[in-house]
Scaffold this active site. Structure first.
Site, PDB file in Angstrom:
ATOM      1  N   HIS A  74     -45.272   4.970  36.216  1.00 21.03           N
ATOM      2  CA  HIS A  74     -46.468   5.976  36.369  1.00 21.03           C
ATOM      3  C   HIS A  74     -47.088   5.640  37.646  1.00 21.03           C
ATOM      4  O   HIS A  74     -48.208   4.945  37.439  1.00 21.03           O
ATOM      5  CB  HIS A  74     -47.042   5.741  35.068  1.00 21.03           C
ATOM      6  CG  HIS A  74     -48.222   7.101  35.231  1.00 21.03           C
ATOM      7  ND1 HIS A  74     -48.319   7.800  34.135  1.00 21.03           N
ATOM      8  CD2 HIS A  74     -49.189   7.300  35.833  1.00 21.03           C
ATOM      9  CE1 HIS A  74     -49.394   8.860  34.277  1.00 21.03           C
ATOM     10  NE2 HIS A  74     -49.809   8.595  35.636  1.00 21.03           N
ATOM     11  N   HIS A  92     -49.258   7.393  41.325  1.00 22.40           N
ATOM     12  CA  HIS A  92     -49.752   8.534  42.270  1.00 22.40           C
ATOM     13  C   HIS A  92     -49.728   7.977  43.530  1.00 22.40           C
ATOM     14  O   HIS A  92     -50.628   7.380  43.717  1.00 22.40           O
ATOM     15  CB  HIS A  92     -50.948   9.202  41.764  1.00 22.40           C
ATOM     16  CG  HIS A  92     -51.184   9.609  40.329  1.00 22.40           C
ATOM     17  ND1 HIS A  92     -50.832  10.815  39.892  1.00 22.40           N
ATOM     18  CD2 HIS A  92     -51.238   8.786  39.241  1.00 22.40           C
ATOM     19  CE1 HIS A  92     -51.033  10.870  38.598  1.00 22.40           C
ATOM     20  NE2 HIS A  92     -51.333   9.701  38.215  1.00 22.40           N
ATOM     21  N   LYS A 127     -43.254  16.394  34.264  1.00 18.81           N
ATOM     22  CA  LYS A 127     -44.543  15.954  33.658  1.00 18.81           C
ATOM     23  C   LYS A 127     -45.220  17.205  33.205  1.00 18.81           C
ATOM     24  O   LYS A 127     -45.305  18.161  33.633  1.00 18.81           O
ATOM     25  CB  LYS A 127     -45.350  15.364  34.885  1.00 18.81           C
ATOM     26  CG  LYS A 127     -46.866  14.762  34.344  1.00 18.81           C
ATOM     27  CD  LYS A 127     -46.891  13.406  33.847  1.00 18.81           C
ATOM     28  CE  LYS A 127     -48.132  13.059  33.347  1.00 18.81           C
ATOM     29  NZ  LYS A 127     -48.942  12.327  34.398  1.00 18.81           N
ATOM     30  N   HIS A 183     -48.985  14.148  29.745  1.00 25.55           N
ATOM     31  CA  HIS A 183     -50.426  13.412  29.566  1.00 25.55           C
ATOM     32  C   HIS A 183     -51.284  14.075  28.298  1.00 25.55           C
ATOM     33  O   HIS A 183     -51.500  15.374  28.466  1.00 25.55           O
ATOM     34  CB  HIS A 183     -50.949  14.110  30.940  1.00 25.55           C
ATOM     35  CG  HIS A 183     -52.559  13.598  31.213  1.00 25.55           C
ATOM     36  ND1 HIS A 183     -53.052  12.836  32.019  1.00 25.55           N
ATOM     37  CD2 HIS A 183     -53.665  13.946  30.393  1.00 25.55           C
ATOM     38  CE1 HIS A 183     -54.520  12.519  31.788  1.00 25.55           C
ATOM     39  NE2 HIS A 183     -54.793  13.213  30.923  1.00 25.55           N
ATOM     40  N   HIS A 198     -50.008   6.751  29.483  1.00 25.41           N
ATOM     41  CA  HIS A 198     -51.352   5.980  29.505  1.00 25.41           C
ATOM     42  C   HIS A 198     -51.838   6.171  28.002  1.00 25.41           C
ATOM     43  O   HIS A 198     -53.169   6.732  27.951  1.00 25.41           O
ATOM     44  CB  HIS A 198     -52.388   6.412  30.423  1.00 25.41           C
ATOM     45  CG  HIS A 198     -52.259   7.848  30.884  1.00 25.41           C
ATOM     46  ND1 HIS A 198     -52.592   8.951  30.044  1.00 25.41           N
ATOM     47  CD2 HIS A 198     -52.310   8.315  32.159  1.00 25.41           C
ATOM     48  CE1 HIS A 198     -52.485   9.979  30.740  1.00 25.41           C
ATOM     49  NE2 HIS A 198     -52.244   9.758  31.879  1.00 25.41           N
ATOM     50  N   ASP A 231     -50.521   3.807  36.154  1.00 19.84           N
ATOM     51  CA  ASP A 231     -51.439   5.154  36.447  1.00 19.84           C
ATOM     52  C   ASP A 231     -52.279   4.785  38.000  1.00 19.84           C
ATOM     53  O   ASP A 231     -53.556   5.212  37.870  1.00 19.84           O
ATOM     54  CB  ASP A 231     -52.111   5.433  35.408  1.00 19.84           C
ATOM     55  CG  ASP A 231     -52.800   6.785  35.714  1.00 19.84           C
ATOM     56  OD1 ASP A 231     -52.399   7.558  36.488  1.00 19.84           O
ATOM     57  OD2 ASP A 231     -53.653   7.128  34.740  1.00 19.84           O
TER      58      ASP A 231
HETATM   59  C1  NCD Z   1     -54.949  10.816  37.994  1.00 15.89           C
HETATM   60  C2  NCD Z   1     -54.883  11.279  39.529  1.00 15.89           C
HETATM   61  O1  NCD Z   1     -56.218  10.898  39.973  1.00 15.89           O
HETATM   62  O2  NCD Z   1     -54.082  11.889  39.820  1.00 15.89           O
HETATM   63  N1  NCD Z   1     -56.111  10.469  37.377  1.00 15.89           N
HETATM   64  C3  NCD Z   1     -56.576   9.511  36.673  1.00 15.89           C
HETATM   65  O3  NCD Z   1     -57.721   9.407  35.793  1.00 15.89           O
HETATM   66  N2  NCD Z   1     -55.548   9.042  36.006  1.00 15.89           N
HETATM   67  C4  NCD Z   1     -54.284  11.723  36.959  1.00 15.89           C
HETATM   68  C5  NCD Z   1     -53.916  11.390  35.798  1.00 15.89           C
HETATM   69  O4  NCD Z   1     -52.707  10.539  35.480  1.00 15.89           O
HETATM   70  O5  NCD Z   1     -54.524  11.731  34.957  1.00 15.89           O
HETATM   71 ZN    ZN Z   2     -51.541   9.520  36.164  1.00 14.45          ZN
END
Ligand code: NCD
Ligand code: ZN
Length: 365
Positions: A13, A15, A99, A142, A178, A250
């Site tokens: 996980h 980004h 997702k 999520h 998460h 995350d």
């Molecule tokens: C994530 C993001 O900024 O892309 N933010 C977060 O607080 N985890 C999006 C997500 O995974 O919820």
């Molecule tokens: Zn995330």
């Protein structure tokens, strides 16, 4: 120095973003054997988008000697996703997951960053879930209810939707992302073998008290929001014992200007060298002066299960054949990354704190 060796970890996980942020953060994830790239920013909705994004991230992450880290792309489910799109997407062997971001009907913004166009009614995805189940595409959720006003109650409020999915599609592999509450940890522990969860290092470390710790702490603000001491105890227990519960960073970078303002963004930037050192400390202990008995082997094994073995087992991807080494030495986390050559400045998880373990830099890297 005391050292431990574990199989190379995986991050199911993360980004990666795009453009200059991607250029900054991707190399900091090179340590992982494979990483599952989330589809919210940039928004990835179909097979073509996913394959193109995989190449972009692989180019940005680079190689480590002759080892090329694997990027596993995902697509974001919307009410326009069709079973045909799933079938196309499933044709590529790298592509493994879609997702689900919950979203209020017609809302411009969803429950977290980039979750607009998300799902307001899971029952409308019946045909998509059937297609995913038969193609072996994993559903990442999520799990937060956008209709619950109190962010501290959103995760448990989404449980009925999760239960609807897991009971109607028992053959669909589901990862609840998460997890942060005792309610959700208990649900996953008691669920059938096709239900798994990720836990972040920040939910394992902090509670809601840490959001106001010597003042407001915007770099600890994330979705789902940090919870209570009891919730943290429950997710720690699941991380230790449940074989369907695994690490997921995350890592969600936002430039410092986007975090340190009124209406700041949710998301914690978590490079591999920080999360692995933090989790080593949590599993292995090691304050100055502490000596390890025979239990160190047990702690090492749980650590390796959590970060390196359980996610590949659930995803049906091979675990790494090679290893990484961590050593017991104080290591100070950088206060920020980037900020040069036009790159954004991003403040990481545990900025400026001293950790007890450090990932030994790879001679080849
Ligand atoms: C994530 C993001 O900024 O892309 N933010 C977060 O607080 N985890 C999006 C997500 O995974 O919820
Ligand atoms: Zn995330």
């Amino acid at each position: 120095l005391q050292q431990i060796t574990i199989r190379r970890p995986c991050d199911p996980h993360v980004h990666f973003r795009f453009g200059l942020m991607l250029a900054l953060v991707a190399p900091l994830h090179r340590l992982f054997h494979w990483s599952l790239a989330m589809p919210n920013v940039p928004e990835i909705r179909d097979a073509d988008g996913a394959l193109d994004y995989r190449l972009q991230v692989e180019r940005a992450i680079g190689t480590d000697g002759d080892r090329a880290p694997i990027i596993v792309p995902t697509i974001k489910l919307t009410h326009a996703t069709t079973p045909r799109m799933i079938a196309r997407f499933a044709g590529d062997h790298y592509v493994k997951a879609a997702k689900l971001y919950p979203c209020k009907k017609g809302a411009a913004a969803g429950v977290t960053t980039g979750s607009h166009n998300g799902i307001h009614d899971v029952t409308l995805l019946t045909d998509v879930f059937k297609a995913m189940q038969s193609a072996g595409v994993i559903l990442c959720i999520h799990a937060e209810d956008p209709d619950t006003a109190d962010p501290w109650l959103r995760e448990e409020a989404y449980l009925p939707q999760v239960e609807w999915i897991t009971s109607h599609f028992p053959g669909l592999r589901v990862v609840i992302e998460h997890i942060s509450t005792a309610v959700m940890a208990r649900f996953v522990e008691d669920a059938h073998a096709n239900v798994a969860a990720t836990i972040t290092p920040h939910h394992l470390r902090w509670t809601r008290a840490d959001l106001y710790d010597g003042g407001a702490r915007p770099h600890r603000w994330c979705c789902p929001v940090l919870k209570t001491v009891e919730d943290r105890a429950a997710v720690r227990r699941a991380a230790w014992y449940c074989e369907r519960v695994f690490f997921g960073s995350d890592s969600a970078p936002h430039a410092i200007e986007a975090k340190e303002k009124d209406g700041g963004a949710a998301g914690i930037f978590a490079p591999a060298e920080i999360t692995m050192a933090a989790e080593a400390g949590r599993f292995l202990g090691g304050e100055a002066g502490l000596t390890f008995g025979p239990d160190l082997a047990v702690y090492r094994a749980h650590f390796e299960q959590f970060v390196s073995l359980r996610a590949p087992a659930f995803y049906g991807l091979a675990p790494a054949e090679d290893t990484i080494v961590l050593e017991r030495t104080d290591w100070r986390v950088p206060s920020s990354y980037g900020g040069h050559d036009g790159l954004p400045t991003v403040v990481p998880f545990l900025a400026g704190e001293t950790l007890w373990w450090r990932v030994v830099p790879d001679a080849a890297g």
